[in-house]
Design a protein around this motif. Structure first.
Motif, short mmCIF file in Angstrom:
data_model
loop_
_atom_site.label_atom_id
_atom_site.label_comp_id
_atom_site.label_asym_id
_atom_site.label_seq_id
_atom_site.Cartn_x
_atom_site.Cartn_y
_atom_site.Cartn_z
N HIS A 1 5.92 -15.72 -4.26
CA HIS A 1 7.06 -14.82 -4.07
C HIS A 1 6.94 -14.08 -2.73
O HIS A 1 7.93 -13.92 -2.01
CB HIS A 1 7.14 -13.82 -5.23
CG HIS A 1 8.37 -13.01 -5.23
ND1 HIS A 1 9.58 -13.51 -5.62
CD2 HIS A 1 8.61 -11.74 -4.83
CE1 HIS A 1 10.50 -12.58 -5.50
NE2 HIS A 1 9.93 -11.48 -5.01
N HIS A 2 5.74 -13.65 -2.39
CA HIS A 2 5.53 -12.95 -1.12
C HIS A 2 5.81 -13.89 0.05
O HIS A 2 6.43 -13.48 1.04
CB HIS A 2 4.10 -12.41 -1.05
CG HIS A 2 3.80 -11.68 0.21
ND1 HIS A 2 4.43 -10.51 0.56
CD2 HIS A 2 2.96 -11.97 1.24
CE1 HIS A 2 3.98 -10.10 1.73
NE2 HIS A 2 3.09 -10.98 2.16
N LEU A 3 5.35 -15.13 -0.04
CA LEU A 3 5.61 -16.09 1.04
C LEU A 3 7.10 -16.35 1.19
O LEU A 3 7.62 -16.47 2.31
CB LEU A 3 4.85 -17.39 0.78
CG LEU A 3 3.33 -17.30 0.90
CD1 LEU A 3 2.68 -18.61 0.46
CD2 LEU A 3 2.93 -16.94 2.32
N PRO B 1 5.18 -5.72 3.18
CA PRO B 1 3.72 -5.59 3.08
C PRO B 1 3.17 -6.56 2.02
O PRO B 1 3.86 -6.94 1.09
CB PRO B 1 3.52 -4.14 2.66
CG PRO B 1 4.80 -3.73 2.04
CD PRO B 1 5.87 -4.53 2.70
N ALA B 2 1.93 -6.91 2.21
CA ALA B 2 1.27 -7.82 1.27
C ALA B 2 1.13 -7.15 -0.10
O ALA B 2 1.00 -5.93 -0.18
CB ALA B 2 -0.10 -8.20 1.80
N PRO B 3 1.16 -7.93 -1.18
CA PRO B 3 0.98 -7.35 -2.51
C PRO B 3 -0.38 -6.68 -2.64
O PRO B 3 -1.39 -7.22 -2.20
CB PRO B 3 1.08 -8.55 -3.45
CG PRO B 3 1.52 -9.70 -2.65
CD PRO B 3 1.36 -9.36 -1.21
N GLY B 4 -0.39 -5.50 -3.23
CA GLY B 4 -1.64 -4.79 -3.44
C GLY B 4 -2.10 -3.97 -2.25
O GLY B 4 -3.13 -3.30 -2.32
N ARG B 5 -1.36 -3.99 -1.17
CA ARG B 5 -1.80 -3.29 0.04
C ARG B 5 -1.80 -1.78 -0.15
O ARG B 5 -2.64 -1.08 0.39
CB ARG B 5 -0.89 -3.68 1.20
CG ARG B 5 -1.32 -3.05 2.49
CD ARG B 5 -0.63 -3.66 3.66
NE ARG B 5 -1.09 -3.00 4.87
CZ ARG B 5 -0.40 -2.93 5.96
NH1 ARG B 5 0.79 -3.48 6.01
NH2 ARG B 5 -0.87 -2.33 7.01
N HIS B 6 -0.86 -1.26 -0.91
CA HIS B 6 -0.74 0.18 -1.07
C HIS B 6 -1.19 0.66 -2.45
O HIS B 6 -0.83 1.76 -2.86
CB HIS B 6 0.71 0.61 -0.84
CG HIS B 6 1.22 0.25 0.53
ND1 HIS B 6 0.76 0.87 1.67
CD2 HIS B 6 2.12 -0.66 0.93
CE1 HIS B 6 1.37 0.36 2.71
NE2 HIS B 6 2.20 -0.57 2.31
N TRP C 1 -4.12 1.72 -3.64
CA TRP C 1 -4.94 2.93 -3.66
C TRP C 1 -4.12 4.16 -3.32
O TRP C 1 -4.37 5.24 -3.85
CB TRP C 1 -6.14 2.79 -2.72
CG TRP C 1 -7.17 1.90 -3.31
CD1 TRP C 1 -7.53 0.65 -2.87
CD2 TRP C 1 -7.94 2.13 -4.49
NE1 TRP C 1 -8.47 0.13 -3.70
CE2 TRP C 1 -8.75 1.01 -4.69
CE3 TRP C 1 -8.02 3.19 -5.38
CZ2 TRP C 1 -9.63 0.92 -5.77
CZ3 TRP C 1 -8.90 3.09 -6.44
CH2 TRP C 1 -9.69 1.97 -6.62
N GLN C 2 -3.14 3.99 -2.44
CA GLN C 2 -2.27 5.13 -2.13
C GLN C 2 -1.48 5.55 -3.37
O GLN C 2 -1.33 6.73 -3.65
CB GLN C 2 -1.31 4.76 -1.00
CG GLN C 2 -0.39 5.90 -0.60
CD GLN C 2 0.55 5.50 0.52
OE1 GLN C 2 0.49 4.40 1.04
NE2 GLN C 2 1.41 6.42 0.89
N VAL C 3 -1.02 4.58 -4.14
CA VAL C 3 -0.28 4.89 -5.36
C VAL C 3 -1.18 5.59 -6.37
O VAL C 3 -0.77 6.58 -7.00
CB VAL C 3 0.32 3.59 -5.97
CG1 VAL C 3 0.88 3.85 -7.35
CG2 VAL C 3 1.37 3.03 -5.06
N VAL C 4 -2.42 5.14 -6.49
CA VAL C 4 -3.36 5.77 -7.42
C VAL C 4 -3.64 7.22 -7.01
O VAL C 4 -3.65 8.12 -7.84
CB VAL C 4 -4.68 4.96 -7.49
CG1 VAL C 4 -5.76 5.72 -8.24
CG2 VAL C 4 -4.43 3.62 -8.14
N ARG C 5 -3.83 7.46 -5.70
CA ARG C 5 -4.06 8.82 -5.22
C ARG C 5 -2.86 9.72 -5.50
O ARG C 5 -3.01 10.87 -5.93
CB ARG C 5 -4.36 8.81 -3.73
CG ARG C 5 -5.81 8.56 -3.40
CD ARG C 5 -6.08 8.80 -1.92
NE ARG C 5 -6.76 7.64 -1.38
CZ ARG C 5 -6.18 6.61 -0.75
NH1 ARG C 5 -4.92 6.60 -0.52
NH2 ARG C 5 -6.90 5.61 -0.33
#
Length: 71
Positions: A6-8, A23-28, A30-34
């Protein structure tokens, strides 16, 4: 369709339309968790509860209950 496929496909579409690539999947992640943690702490303060260490204290009470004297 997998998340990679899907990303491709999204990258291909963005290229064809002259838009920036997503952006690539999973890139953000940690920001979401914070941000989620900060929001939970903010809500705790508004509810007048301790903002930090609540889980550790609750587990401590559960794992090490105080012995009540019977006398």
């Amino acid at each position: 369709m997998s998340i990679t496929q899907h990303h491709l496909l999204d990258i291909y579409r963005a290229q064809r339309l002259g838009e920036p690539a997503p952006p690539a999947p999973g890139r953000h992640d940690w920001q979401v968790v914070r941000e989620w943690r900060d929001h939970r702490q903010f809500r705790a303060v508004l509810a007048e509860r301790p903002a930090q260490g609540r889980i550790r204290r609750a587990l401590g009470r559960w794992l090490h209950p105080r012995r009540r004297s019977t006398g």
